[in-house]
Each structure stands twice: as C-alpha cells, then as structure tokens.
Design a protein around this motif. Structure first.
Motif, PDB file in Angstrom:
ATOM      1  N   ILE A 190     -81.732  21.732 -22.221  1.00  0.00           N
ATOM      2  CA  ILE A 190     -82.831  22.800 -21.937  1.00  0.00           C
ATOM      3  C   ILE A 190     -84.178  22.264 -21.908  1.00  0.00           C
ATOM      4  O   ILE A 190     -85.064  22.852 -21.144  1.00  0.00           O
ATOM      5  CB  ILE A 190     -82.541  23.906 -23.081  1.00  0.00           C
ATOM      6  CG1 ILE A 190     -81.012  24.542 -22.593  1.00  0.00           C
ATOM      7  CG2 ILE A 190     -83.472  25.060 -22.872  1.00  0.00           C
ATOM      8  CD1 ILE A 190     -80.528  25.681 -23.760  1.00  0.00           C
ATOM      9  N   ALA A 191     -84.540  21.654 -23.083  1.00  0.00           N
ATOM     10  CA  ALA A 191     -86.079  20.980 -22.972  1.00  0.00           C
ATOM     11  C   ALA A 191     -86.254  20.204 -21.952  1.00  0.00           C
ATOM     12  O   ALA A 191     -87.502  20.225 -21.379  1.00  0.00           O
ATOM     13  CB  ALA A 191     -86.046  20.430 -24.630  1.00  0.00           C
ATOM     14  N   ALA A 192     -85.203  19.363 -21.669  1.00  0.00           N
ATOM     15  CA  ALA A 192     -85.699  18.224 -20.452  1.00  0.00           C
ATOM     16  C   ALA A 192     -85.709  19.328 -19.434  1.00  0.00           C
ATOM     17  O   ALA A 192     -86.503  18.770 -18.280  1.00  0.00           O
ATOM     18  CB  ALA A 192     -84.405  17.562 -20.111  1.00  0.00           C
ATOM     19  N   TRP A 252     -69.142  23.771 -31.684  1.00  0.00           N
ATOM     20  CA  TRP A 252     -70.615  24.032 -32.179  1.00  0.00           C
ATOM     21  C   TRP A 252     -71.438  22.642 -32.222  1.00  0.00           C
ATOM     22  O   TRP A 252     -72.487  22.627 -31.915  1.00  0.00           O
ATOM     23  CB  TRP A 252     -70.514  24.088 -33.764  1.00  0.00           C
ATOM     24  CG  TRP A 252     -70.030  25.658 -33.818  1.00  0.00           C
ATOM     25  CD1 TRP A 252     -68.747  26.220 -34.085  1.00  0.00           C
ATOM     26  CD2 TRP A 252     -70.895  26.983 -33.626  1.00  0.00           C
ATOM     27  NE1 TRP A 252     -68.988  27.588 -34.044  1.00  0.00           N
ATOM     28  CE2 TRP A 252     -70.238  28.154 -33.684  1.00  0.00           C
ATOM     29  CE3 TRP A 252     -72.109  26.989 -33.002  1.00  0.00           C
ATOM     30  CZ2 TRP A 252     -70.691  29.063 -33.511  1.00  0.00           C
ATOM     31  CZ3 TRP A 252     -72.831  28.189 -32.736  1.00  0.00           C
ATOM     32  CH2 TRP A 252     -72.069  29.330 -33.007  1.00  0.00           C
ATOM     33  N   GLY A 253     -70.617  21.631 -32.130  1.00  0.00           N
ATOM     34  CA  GLY A 253     -71.478  20.388 -31.784  1.00  0.00           C
ATOM     35  C   GLY A 253     -72.299  20.383 -30.356  1.00  0.00           C
ATOM     36  O   GLY A 253     -73.411  20.042 -30.424  1.00  0.00           O
ATOM     37  N   PRO A 254     -71.663  20.460 -29.105  1.00  0.00           N
ATOM     38  CA  PRO A 254     -72.070  20.771 -28.067  1.00  0.00           C
ATOM     39  C   PRO A 254     -73.130  21.866 -27.984  1.00  0.00           C
ATOM     40  O   PRO A 254     -74.180  21.657 -27.458  1.00  0.00           O
ATOM     41  CB  PRO A 254     -71.074  20.679 -26.906  1.00  0.00           C
ATOM     42  CG  PRO A 254     -69.925  20.099 -27.571  1.00  0.00           C
ATOM     43  CD  PRO A 254     -69.926  20.598 -29.022  1.00  0.00           C
ATOM     44  N   ALA A 255     -72.741  23.077 -28.601  1.00  0.00           N
ATOM     45  CA  ALA A 255     -73.480  24.302 -28.416  1.00  0.00           C
ATOM     46  C   ALA A 255     -75.034  23.947 -28.975  1.00  0.00           C
ATOM     47  O   ALA A 255     -75.985  24.401 -28.696  1.00  0.00           O
ATOM     48  CB  ALA A 255     -72.777  25.248 -29.020  1.00  0.00           C
ATOM     49  N   SER A 256     -74.970  23.197 -30.294  1.00  0.00           N
ATOM     50  CA  SER A 256     -76.208  23.202 -31.109  1.00  0.00           C
ATOM     51  C   SER A 256     -76.968  21.985 -30.096  1.00  0.00           C
ATOM     52  O   SER A 256     -78.243  21.977 -30.499  1.00  0.00           O
ATOM     53  CB  SER A 256     -75.959  22.584 -32.409  1.00  0.00           C
ATOM     54  OG  SER A 256     -75.325  21.553 -32.419  1.00  0.00           O
ATOM     55  N   ASN A 257     -76.398  20.952 -29.527  1.00  0.00           N
ATOM     56  CA  ASN A 257     -77.102  20.145 -28.959  1.00  0.00           C
ATOM     57  C   ASN A 257     -77.498  20.651 -27.444  1.00  0.00           C
ATOM     58  O   ASN A 257     -78.449  19.701 -26.699  1.00  0.00           O
ATOM     59  CB  ASN A 257     -76.059  18.842 -28.676  1.00  0.00           C
ATOM     60  CG  ASN A 257     -76.251  17.937 -29.715  1.00  0.00           C
ATOM     61  OD1 ASN A 257     -77.151  18.003 -30.613  1.00  0.00           O
ATOM     62  ND2 ASN A 257     -75.127  17.043 -29.836  1.00  0.00           N
ATOM     63  N   ASN A 302     -63.082  16.982 -24.549  1.00  0.00           N
ATOM     64  CA  ASN A 302     -64.382  17.961 -25.043  1.00  0.00           C
ATOM     65  C   ASN A 302     -65.108  18.286 -23.855  1.00  0.00           C
ATOM     66  O   ASN A 302     -66.091  17.682 -23.454  1.00  0.00           O
ATOM     67  CB  ASN A 302     -64.982  17.559 -26.183  1.00  0.00           C
ATOM     68  CG  ASN A 302     -65.936  18.830 -26.684  1.00  0.00           C
ATOM     69  OD1 ASN A 302     -66.024  19.536 -26.017  1.00  0.00           O
ATOM     70  ND2 ASN A 302     -66.299  18.599 -27.924  1.00  0.00           N
ATOM     71  N   TYR A 303     -64.617  19.420 -22.824  1.00  0.00           N
ATOM     72  CA  TYR A 303     -65.527  19.766 -21.772  1.00  0.00           C
ATOM     73  C   TYR A 303     -66.785  20.111 -21.963  1.00  0.00           C
ATOM     74  O   TYR A 303     -67.723  20.013 -20.973  1.00  0.00           O
ATOM     75  CB  TYR A 303     -64.698  20.328 -20.882  1.00  0.00           C
ATOM     76  CG  TYR A 303     -63.256  19.811 -20.439  1.00  0.00           C
ATOM     77  CD1 TYR A 303     -63.111  18.823 -19.584  1.00  0.00           C
ATOM     78  CD2 TYR A 303     -61.970  20.311 -20.874  1.00  0.00           C
ATOM     79  CE1 TYR A 303     -61.991  18.267 -19.077  1.00  0.00           C
ATOM     80  CE2 TYR A 303     -60.965  19.817 -20.579  1.00  0.00           C
ATOM     81  CZ  TYR A 303     -60.805  18.713 -19.768  1.00  0.00           C
ATOM     82  OH  TYR A 303     -59.837  18.047 -19.334  1.00  0.00           O
ATOM     83  N   LEU A 304     -66.912  21.153 -22.791  1.00  0.00           N
ATOM     84  CA  LEU A 304     -68.323  21.507 -23.127  1.00  0.00           C
ATOM     85  C   LEU A 304     -69.383  20.289 -23.662  1.00  0.00           C
ATOM     86  O   LEU A 304     -70.434  20.211 -23.111  1.00  0.00           O
ATOM     87  CB  LEU A 304     -68.098  22.499 -24.560  1.00  0.00           C
ATOM     88  CG  LEU A 304     -69.449  23.222 -24.774  1.00  0.00           C
ATOM     89  CD1 LEU A 304     -69.951  24.142 -23.454  1.00  0.00           C
ATOM     90  CD2 LEU A 304     -69.157  24.368 -25.953  1.00  0.00           C
ATOM     91  N   LEU A 305     -68.619  19.334 -24.262  1.00  0.00           N
ATOM     92  CA  LEU A 305     -69.563  18.215 -24.650  1.00  0.00           C
ATOM     93  C   LEU A 305     -70.015  17.556 -23.474  1.00  0.00           C
ATOM     94  O   LEU A 305     -70.954  17.008 -23.116  1.00  0.00           O
ATOM     95  CB  LEU A 305     -68.919  17.236 -25.654  1.00  0.00           C
ATOM     96  CG  LEU A 305     -69.845  16.020 -25.891  1.00  0.00           C
ATOM     97  CD1 LEU A 305     -71.127  16.413 -27.019  1.00  0.00           C
ATOM     98  CD2 LEU A 305     -68.853  15.157 -26.979  1.00  0.00           C
ATOM     99  N   ASP A 341     -59.900  29.375 -33.146  1.00  0.00           N
ATOM    100  CA  ASP A 341     -59.846  28.111 -33.571  1.00  0.00           C
ATOM    101  C   ASP A 341     -60.907  27.478 -32.969  1.00  0.00           C
ATOM    102  O   ASP A 341     -61.505  26.587 -33.391  1.00  0.00           O
ATOM    103  CB  ASP A 341     -58.264  27.667 -33.713  1.00  0.00           C
ATOM    104  CG  ASP A 341     -58.122  26.238 -34.448  1.00  0.00           C
ATOM    105  OD1 ASP A 341     -58.751  26.060 -35.278  1.00  0.00           O
ATOM    106  OD2 ASP A 341     -57.567  25.305 -33.571  1.00  0.00           O
ATOM    107  N   TYR A 342     -60.979  27.394 -31.672  1.00  0.00           N
ATOM    108  CA  TYR A 342     -61.757  26.505 -30.992  1.00  0.00           C
ATOM    109  C   TYR A 342     -63.337  26.912 -31.296  1.00  0.00           C
ATOM    110  O   TYR A 342     -64.071  26.014 -31.488  1.00  0.00           O
ATOM    111  CB  TYR A 342     -61.568  26.816 -29.406  1.00  0.00           C
ATOM    112  CG  TYR A 342     -62.606  25.943 -28.521  1.00  0.00           C
ATOM    113  CD1 TYR A 342     -62.673  24.561 -28.375  1.00  0.00           C
ATOM    114  CD2 TYR A 342     -63.756  26.614 -27.732  1.00  0.00           C
ATOM    115  CE1 TYR A 342     -63.762  23.944 -27.767  1.00  0.00           C
ATOM    116  CE2 TYR A 342     -64.637  26.128 -26.916  1.00  0.00           C
ATOM    117  CZ  TYR A 342     -64.664  24.730 -26.973  1.00  0.00           C
ATOM    118  OH  TYR A 342     -65.401  23.927 -26.286  1.00  0.00           O
ATOM    119  N   PHE A 343     -63.677  28.467 -31.205  1.00  0.00           N
ATOM    120  CA  PHE A 343     -64.912  28.831 -31.519  1.00  0.00           C
ATOM    121  C   PHE A 343     -65.350  28.286 -32.961  1.00  0.00           C
ATOM    122  O   PHE A 343     -66.472  28.052 -33.311  1.00  0.00           O
ATOM    123  CB  PHE A 343     -65.108  30.324 -31.439  1.00  0.00           C
ATOM    124  CG  PHE A 343     -66.225  30.861 -31.651  1.00  0.00           C
ATOM    125  CD1 PHE A 343     -67.176  30.676 -30.941  1.00  0.00           C
ATOM    126  CD2 PHE A 343     -66.592  31.609 -32.679  1.00  0.00           C
ATOM    127  CE1 PHE A 343     -68.688  31.095 -30.726  1.00  0.00           C
ATOM    128  CE2 PHE A 343     -67.888  31.958 -32.987  1.00  0.00           C
ATOM    129  CZ  PHE A 343     -68.847  31.828 -32.201  1.00  0.00           C
TER     130      PHE A 343
END
Length: 148
Positions: A37-39, A27-32, A76-79, A19-21
């Motif tokens: 990474i660029a920075a 997916w919001g933080p994963a895509s952001n 949202n700890y990933l965010l 459900d979380y996956f």
C-alpha cells in the motif's frame, strides 16, 4: 477457566472459515499489506526520493516470498497476492528510479519546473502591470479633479 478456553479453541478450530481467520496464514499477510500500500502511494511522489537499493531489496524479498507462499502447505494465496502487488509496485518504482537518474528524467523534471516557474512569474508580472495601470488611471482622475 482453562476448560472454557479449551472449548472456545475447539469451537474455532471446528469452523474452517473461523480457523483460517484466526491463523497466521491470514494475519501475517494482512499485517504486511502496509508495504505494498505504501509502495503504491509512493508512485505519486517525486522520483528523486526513491532509494534504488531499497527498491531492489524489496523486489528480491517479494520474489522469494511469492515462491515461499506456494511452497508451504497449505498454499497461502493471500501471502502470494500481497507479494505480487508489492512486486508490481516496486517494479514501477524501479522503473521511475532508473528513468529519473539514468535516462534523462531529472533533466526533464528540471525543465518542467523551470517552465512552470517562468509561467508563474509571467502571470505575476501581468497582474502587477494591470494593477499599476489601474493605479495610474486612478491617479490621473484625481489630478484631473483637482486641476479643474
């Protein structure tokens, strides 16, 4: 068909990890994560190309959304982690920008580039001298052979 989709959705929602996956909390933080990474990758580039305005905007953005990630339910700890990494990378970039443009980094960089260029020119000159000496010695040998 609709029943199959409904059954699949119910199966996904019954498993907490799945459900979380399958949620925007993942997916919001994963895509952001491309932003920090660029920075981080940009910290190896020349500080002359850093935009001070954009760096400050990204610092503000990350600050706001770090707070937001802890204000939503569920948290949202990933965010939070994504924005924390971005905040650190942008802080590094802001320091590099300030050092380069306002604290003498530009002059130091120009002096280092001039020293590297001078060292390269001296090395090339030494190579040319060695090469010329070798050619002169070879010409002398040839002249000695002909005049004997």
């Amino acid at each position: 068909m609709a029943a199959a989709v409904k059954a699949l959705n119910a199966k996904i929602r019954s498993n907490p990890a799945l459900d979380y996956f399958c949620s925007t909390h993942f997916w919001g933080p994963a895509s952001n994560f491309g932003i920090p990474i660029a920075a981080v990758m940009d910290t190896r580039k020349d500080p002359e190309i850093i935009s001070g305005r954009m760096t400050c905007a990204l610092l503000g953005y990350s600050s706001v959304f770090m707070r937001y990630s802890m204000a939503v339910t569920p948290k949202n700890y990933l965010l939070f982690a994504m924005h924390f990494v971005n905040f650190g990378a942008q802080s590094t970039q802001l320091y590099r920008f300030t050092d380069y443009w306002y604290m003498g980094g530009k002059d130091k960089s120009a002096a280092n580039k001039a020293k590297e260029g001078l060292a390269g020119a001296e090395g090339a000159l030494a190579d040319i001298k060695d090469s010329a000496k070798g050619l002169a010695d070879e010409a002398k040998k040839q002249v000695d052979k002909v005049t004997r």
